[in-house]
Enzyme design. Structure first.
Site, mmCIF file in Angstrom:
data_model
loop_
_atom_site.group_PDB
_atom_site.id
_atom_site.type_symbol
_atom_site.label_atom_id
_atom_site.label_comp_id
_atom_site.label_asym_id
_atom_site.label_seq_id
_atom_site.Cartn_x
_atom_site.Cartn_y
_atom_site.Cartn_z
ATOM 1 N N GLY A 100 -6.896 24.285 54.931
ATOM 2 C CA GLY A 100 -5.738 23.391 54.803
ATOM 3 C C GLY A 100 -4.488 24.403 55.165
ATOM 4 O O GLY A 100 -4.272 25.600 54.840
ATOM 5 N N ALA A 141 5.128 38.036 60.613
ATOM 6 C CA ALA A 141 5.207 39.394 59.888
ATOM 7 C C ALA A 141 4.141 40.454 60.435
ATOM 8 O O ALA A 141 4.356 41.410 60.687
ATOM 9 C CB ALA A 141 5.268 39.252 58.416
ATOM 10 N N ARG A 190 4.790 41.095 64.340
ATOM 11 C CA ARG A 190 5.984 42.162 64.273
ATOM 12 C C ARG A 190 5.630 43.448 63.790
ATOM 13 O O ARG A 190 5.962 44.453 64.403
ATOM 14 C CB ARG A 190 7.273 41.385 63.739
ATOM 15 C CG ARG A 190 7.422 40.335 64.671
ATOM 16 C CD ARG A 190 9.158 40.182 64.730
ATOM 17 N NE ARG A 190 9.527 38.964 65.941
ATOM 18 C CZ ARG A 190 10.543 38.283 65.954
ATOM 19 N NH1 ARG A 190 11.306 38.254 64.734
ATOM 20 N NH2 ARG A 190 10.586 37.262 66.768
ATOM 21 N N ARG A 216 -7.700 19.029 44.774
ATOM 22 C CA ARG A 216 -8.983 18.455 44.530
ATOM 23 C C ARG A 216 -9.778 19.153 43.658
ATOM 24 O O ARG A 216 -10.470 18.665 42.575
ATOM 25 C CB ARG A 216 -9.732 18.653 46.032
ATOM 26 C CG ARG A 216 -10.695 17.257 46.168
ATOM 27 C CD ARG A 216 -11.571 17.605 47.330
ATOM 28 N NE ARG A 216 -10.632 16.860 48.550
ATOM 29 C CZ ARG A 216 -10.766 17.288 49.735
ATOM 30 N NH1 ARG A 216 -11.522 18.184 50.190
ATOM 31 N NH2 ARG A 216 -9.677 16.628 50.642
ATOM 32 N N ARG A 264 9.586 1.139 33.938
ATOM 33 C CA ARG A 264 8.033 0.991 34.202
ATOM 34 C C ARG A 264 7.380 2.492 33.735
ATOM 35 O O ARG A 264 7.963 3.479 33.172
ATOM 36 C CB ARG A 264 7.978 0.947 35.727
ATOM 37 C CG ARG A 264 8.297 -0.249 36.309
ATOM 38 C CD ARG A 264 8.102 -0.367 37.964
ATOM 39 N NE ARG A 264 8.252 -1.512 38.311
ATOM 40 C CZ ARG A 264 8.682 -1.775 39.662
ATOM 41 N NH1 ARG A 264 8.941 -1.024 40.382
ATOM 42 N NH2 ARG A 264 8.672 -3.174 39.968
ATOM 43 N N ARG A 317 -10.944 23.262 59.584
ATOM 44 C CA ARG A 317 -12.285 23.697 58.576
ATOM 45 C C ARG A 317 -13.313 23.657 59.433
ATOM 46 O O ARG A 317 -14.089 22.548 59.815
ATOM 47 C CB ARG A 317 -12.331 22.711 57.504
ATOM 48 C CG ARG A 317 -10.866 22.282 56.679
ATOM 49 C CD ARG A 317 -11.141 21.633 55.469
ATOM 50 N NE ARG A 317 -9.850 20.966 54.986
ATOM 51 C CZ ARG A 317 -9.249 21.589 53.908
ATOM 52 N NH1 ARG A 317 -9.446 22.883 53.482
ATOM 53 N NH2 ARG A 317 -8.017 21.042 53.606
#
Ligand code: F6P
Length: 322
Positions: A13, A24, A27, A173, A164, A74
């Protein structure tokens, strides 16, 4: 071993700050006359040879962008020995002296298997979930929490106006870190996470009633994705309490956006340190942030830790949310 050429990929992900980490690495490597090959779509691109040469200019104007300009995936093939062997061969053909993997647990497991075949790997932890046990920080977490918190602030406004009960599902997950941080920083009264015993809907309803009896005119409950079925839970709560209840699923909103200063900071230092580690002759390391310090540790050690969840945070959420 001399380092002349390295490969870099982002995998799993995406996480805000991945671009800053790539910048980074590129360079820092260019500064030491090391060639950098960018591999697109994570291990999938490695297997199919989808590569591009990166220069200092290839990574201009990306430090502030979410996502990953190298793309990510993935890769199921990396879960099979055959895939690992093919990936190792491609690394040999590309003549890279090390492969830098920016990603989470699954991506590092692939890297660990590659290291066993002789590919030198360096991991940079990046996942919004903060669920890498070897490090106190993973790139992307702070941005995800800030996005979650500011979204919940907005939901709170309308929840208050309508008196509410609001359920907000945040990502995670298998891990409740985002949920815990969002709950504490947005002032929720209850949080449900996969690492803790499931609180029954009846118990939640009791809490809602007792908080209303204490003068609360609305309720805010955060649910981590892994707990499941937030919409059904909201319907059940409405049916059992008679209080209008709404569910909002923040979903992938939390994975995008410009990285916060904290994410850019960690990404930049970890990317620099990944190259330093190689220059110091280290092999098969993961860059971690622990107790306020950046370290490189062996990849096998990195994958052997088990992080404990900060249960104190849950207690504080409950006390402050009453
Ligand atoms: O990258 C971590 C994560 O965002 C988890 O929080 C979430 O459960 C999962 O990825 C979602 O994955 P996908 O984007 O493949 O649906």
């Amino acid at each position: 071993m001399e380092i002349n050429k390295i490969g870099i990929l982002t995998s799993g992900g995406d996480a805000p700050g991945m671009n800053a980490a790539i910048r980074a690495v590129v360079r820092s490597a260019v500064d030491k006359n090391i060639k950098v090959i960018g591999i697109r779509r994570g291990y999938e691109g490695l297997l199919s040879g989808d590569i591009l040469e990166l220069s200092a200019r290839s990574v201009s104007d990306i430090i502030h962008r979410g996502g990953t300009f190298l793309l990510t995936a993935r890769c199921k093939d990396m879960m099979q020995q055959d895939g690992i062997e093919r990936a190792h061969k491609v690394c040999k053909v590309l003549a890279i002296d090390a492969l830098i993997v920016v990603g989470g647990d699954g991506s590092f497991k692939g890297a660990q298997k590659l290291s066993k075949l002789g590919t030198n790997v360096i991991g940079i932890p990046a996942t919004i979930d903060l669920d890498l046990d070897c490090t106190d920080y993973t790139i992307g977490f702070d941005t995800a929490v800030n996005t979650g918190m500011s979204s919940i602030n907005k939901i709170r406004d309308t929840s208050t106006s309508h008196e509410r009960c609001s359920l907000v599902e945040v990502m995670g997950r298998h891990a409740g870190h985002i949920a815990l941080w969002c709950s504490l920083t947005a002032g929720a009264e209850e949080v449900l996470i996969p690492e803790m015993n499931r609180i029954s809907t009846e118990e939640i309803v009791q809490e809602i009633f007792s908080n209303r009896a204490l003068g609360k005119s609305h309720n805010l409950i955060i649910v981590a994705e892994g707990v499941g079925n937030t919409i059904k839970m909201a319907q059940d709560i409405e049916n059992m309490t008679g209080i209008e209840t709404r569910a909002t699923i923040l979903g992938h909103l939390q994975r995008g956006g410009s990285p916060t200063a904290l994410d850019r900071m960690h990404a930049s230092i970890m990317g620099y340190d990944a190259v330093e580690s190689l220059l110091n002759g280290k092999k098969n390391r993961v860059i971690v942030y622990r107790d306020g310090k950046y370290l490189d540790i062996d990849i096998n050690e990195a994958l052997s830790y088990k992080k404990t969840l900060d249960k104190r945070m849950y207690k504080i959420i409950k006390v402050l949310g009453t």
